[in-house]
Scaffold this motif. Structure first.
Motif, PDB file in Angstrom:
ATOM      1  N   THR A  55     -58.629-111.560  41.978  1.00 32.62           N
ATOM      2  CA  THR A  55     -60.093-110.791  41.765  1.00 32.62           C
ATOM      3  C   THR A  55     -59.976-109.327  42.075  1.00 32.62           C
ATOM      4  O   THR A  55     -60.379-108.494  41.176  1.00 32.62           O
ATOM      5  CB  THR A  55     -61.102-111.677  42.462  1.00 32.62           C
ATOM      6  OG1 THR A  55     -61.010-112.990  42.308  1.00 32.62           O
ATOM      7  CG2 THR A  55     -62.457-111.046  41.847  1.00 32.62           C
ATOM      8  N   PHE A  73     -57.660-107.653  39.563  1.00 29.65           N
ATOM      9  CA  PHE A  73     -58.530-107.400  38.433  1.00 29.65           C
ATOM     10  C   PHE A  73     -59.397-106.365  38.500  1.00 29.65           C
ATOM     11  O   PHE A  73     -59.628-105.605  37.469  1.00 29.65           O
ATOM     12  CB  PHE A  73     -59.140-108.800  38.037  1.00 29.65           C
ATOM     13  CG  PHE A  73     -59.599-108.926  36.753  1.00 29.65           C
ATOM     14  CD1 PHE A  73     -58.961-108.868  35.331  1.00 29.65           C
ATOM     15  CD2 PHE A  73     -61.108-108.730  36.509  1.00 29.65           C
ATOM     16  CE1 PHE A  73     -59.713-108.788  34.301  1.00 29.65           C
ATOM     17  CE2 PHE A  73     -61.752-108.892  35.556  1.00 29.65           C
ATOM     18  CZ  PHE A  73     -61.052-108.771  34.080  1.00 29.65           C
ATOM     19  N   LEU A  74     -60.311-106.252  39.368  1.00 25.53           N
ATOM     20  CA  LEU A  74     -61.291-105.337  39.726  1.00 25.53           C
ATOM     21  C   LEU A  74     -60.460-103.829  39.497  1.00 25.53           C
ATOM     22  O   LEU A  74     -61.175-103.070  38.932  1.00 25.53           O
ATOM     23  CB  LEU A  74     -62.257-105.463  40.733  1.00 25.53           C
ATOM     24  CG  LEU A  74     -63.101-106.679  40.831  1.00 25.53           C
ATOM     25  CD1 LEU A  74     -63.773-106.867  41.934  1.00 25.53           C
ATOM     26  CD2 LEU A  74     -64.104-106.296  39.520  1.00 25.53           C
ATOM     27  N   SER A  92     -59.655-103.009  36.142  1.00 23.37           N
ATOM     28  CA  SER A  92     -60.500-102.662  35.260  1.00 23.37           C
ATOM     29  C   SER A  92     -60.993-101.339  35.529  1.00 23.37           C
ATOM     30  O   SER A  92     -61.374-100.562  34.444  1.00 23.37           O
ATOM     31  CB  SER A  92     -61.521-103.532  35.378  1.00 23.37           C
ATOM     32  OG  SER A  92     -61.257-104.856  34.912  1.00 23.37           O
ATOM     33  N   LEU A  93     -61.226-101.036  36.740  1.00 24.13           N
ATOM     34  CA  LEU A  93     -61.502 -99.665  37.224  1.00 24.13           C
ATOM     35  C   LEU A  93     -60.706 -98.429  36.858  1.00 24.13           C
ATOM     36  O   LEU A  93     -61.267 -97.429  36.094  1.00 24.13           O
ATOM     37  CB  LEU A  93     -61.811 -99.654  38.847  1.00 24.13           C
ATOM     38  CG  LEU A  93     -62.238 -98.369  39.309  1.00 24.13           C
ATOM     39  CD1 LEU A  93     -63.846 -98.063  38.775  1.00 24.13           C
ATOM     40  CD2 LEU A  93     -62.320 -98.493  40.747  1.00 24.13           C
ATOM     41  N   LEU A 100     -58.795 -98.558  34.140  1.00 22.68           N
ATOM     42  CA  LEU A 100     -58.619 -98.478  32.901  1.00 22.68           C
ATOM     43  C   LEU A 100     -59.705 -97.715  32.192  1.00 22.68           C
ATOM     44  O   LEU A 100     -60.028 -96.998  31.252  1.00 22.68           O
ATOM     45  CB  LEU A 100     -58.724 -99.874  32.033  1.00 22.68           C
ATOM     46  CG  LEU A 100     -57.167-100.404  32.079  1.00 22.68           C
ATOM     47  CD1 LEU A 100     -57.149-101.969  31.471  1.00 22.68           C
ATOM     48  CD2 LEU A 100     -56.169 -99.632  31.376  1.00 22.68           C
ATOM     49  N   SER A 101     -60.910 -98.027  32.996  1.00 22.58           N
ATOM     50  CA  SER A 101     -62.392 -97.349  32.533  1.00 22.58           C
ATOM     51  C   SER A 101     -62.147 -96.143  32.970  1.00 22.58           C
ATOM     52  O   SER A 101     -62.606 -95.130  32.103  1.00 22.58           O
ATOM     53  CB  SER A 101     -63.483 -98.048  33.486  1.00 22.58           C
ATOM     54  OG  SER A 101     -63.661 -99.533  32.986  1.00 22.58           O
ATOM     55  N   TYR A 160     -59.896 -94.198  30.325  1.00 27.56           N
ATOM     56  CA  TYR A 160     -61.053 -94.339  29.158  1.00 27.56           C
ATOM     57  C   TYR A 160     -61.897 -93.117  29.175  1.00 27.56           C
ATOM     58  O   TYR A 160     -61.973 -92.331  27.902  1.00 27.56           O
ATOM     59  CB  TYR A 160     -61.542 -95.731  28.826  1.00 27.56           C
ATOM     60  CG  TYR A 160     -62.874 -95.435  27.565  1.00 27.56           C
ATOM     61  CD1 TYR A 160     -62.123 -95.814  26.354  1.00 27.56           C
ATOM     62  CD2 TYR A 160     -63.883 -95.229  27.800  1.00 27.56           C
ATOM     63  CE1 TYR A 160     -63.036 -95.754  25.150  1.00 27.56           C
ATOM     64  CE2 TYR A 160     -64.938 -95.228  26.906  1.00 27.56           C
ATOM     65  CZ  TYR A 160     -64.358 -95.537  25.615  1.00 27.56           C
ATOM     66  OH  TYR A 160     -65.406 -95.467  24.475  1.00 27.56           O
TER      67      TYR A 160
END
Length: 175
Positions: free
Chosen positions: A4, A7-8, A11-12, A14-15, A18
């Motif tokens: 978890t 994954f967080l 995600s952070l 990749l954001s 972006y």
């Protein structure tokens, strides 16, 4: 637990990448029906856009954002970009002078799939000559007195069946 957290972090990262890419490339991610460049507005988050900025009281949130970004601003609500006009003078100009450019409907992909949007009076712009021609054909051939008179017997039979069904269902829910 470790998965978890990994994954967080991914995600952070990749954001963040972006957002950095979006800031560095001026036209990135701005495709669609709206003309470029868009008016200024708050920076949207990935996927949700500016929904969190709008909040539970959109009229107050948009008024607050208008003080920062001006009377015409762009806001992303989810995946759709919306242009908000919040002053009477700007609204007058948009609604009186730019009405033809803004009066087009958004055509769903289901209509575009087989090309129905190119020949349907529903999806064609109001100023399109093809739409005017199709409406004239419909008025003279489908909704003319002669055409409606030819189907009168069928319409009367259907109306009698409807009344008979309603009489049978008196006091009961209509199905």
């Amino acid at each position: 637990m470790e998965f978890t957290i990994s994954f967080l972090w991914i995600s952070l990262i990749l954001s963040f990448l972006y957002l950095v890419k979006r800031k560095l490339s001026p036209g990135a991610g701005k495709t669609g029906a709206l003309p470029l460049p868009l008016p200024p507005g708050p920076t949207p988050l990935p996927i949700v856009g500016n929904i969190l900025d709008v909040g539970a009281q959109p009229h107050r949130s948009l008024a607050r954002l208008a003080r920062v970004y001006g009377p015409v601003m762009s806001v992303r609500l989810g995946l759709s970009t919306t242009v908000v006009v919040s002053s009477p003078a700007a609204a007058r100009e948009v609604l009186q002078k730019k009405d033809q450019a803004l009066s087009g409907r958004w055509v769903p992909d289901s209509m575009r799939a087989l090309g129905h949007h190119e020949t349907s009076t529903v999806w064609l712009p109001s100023g399109d000559p093809l739409r005017k021609h199709l409406r004239a054909v419909i008025a003279t051939n489908i909704f003319s007195t002669l055409s409606l008179g030819a189907t009168r017997a069928v319409l009367e039979r259907q109306a009698r069946e409807l009344v008979a069904n309603l009489r049978r269902c008196t006091g009961q829910p209509v199905r």
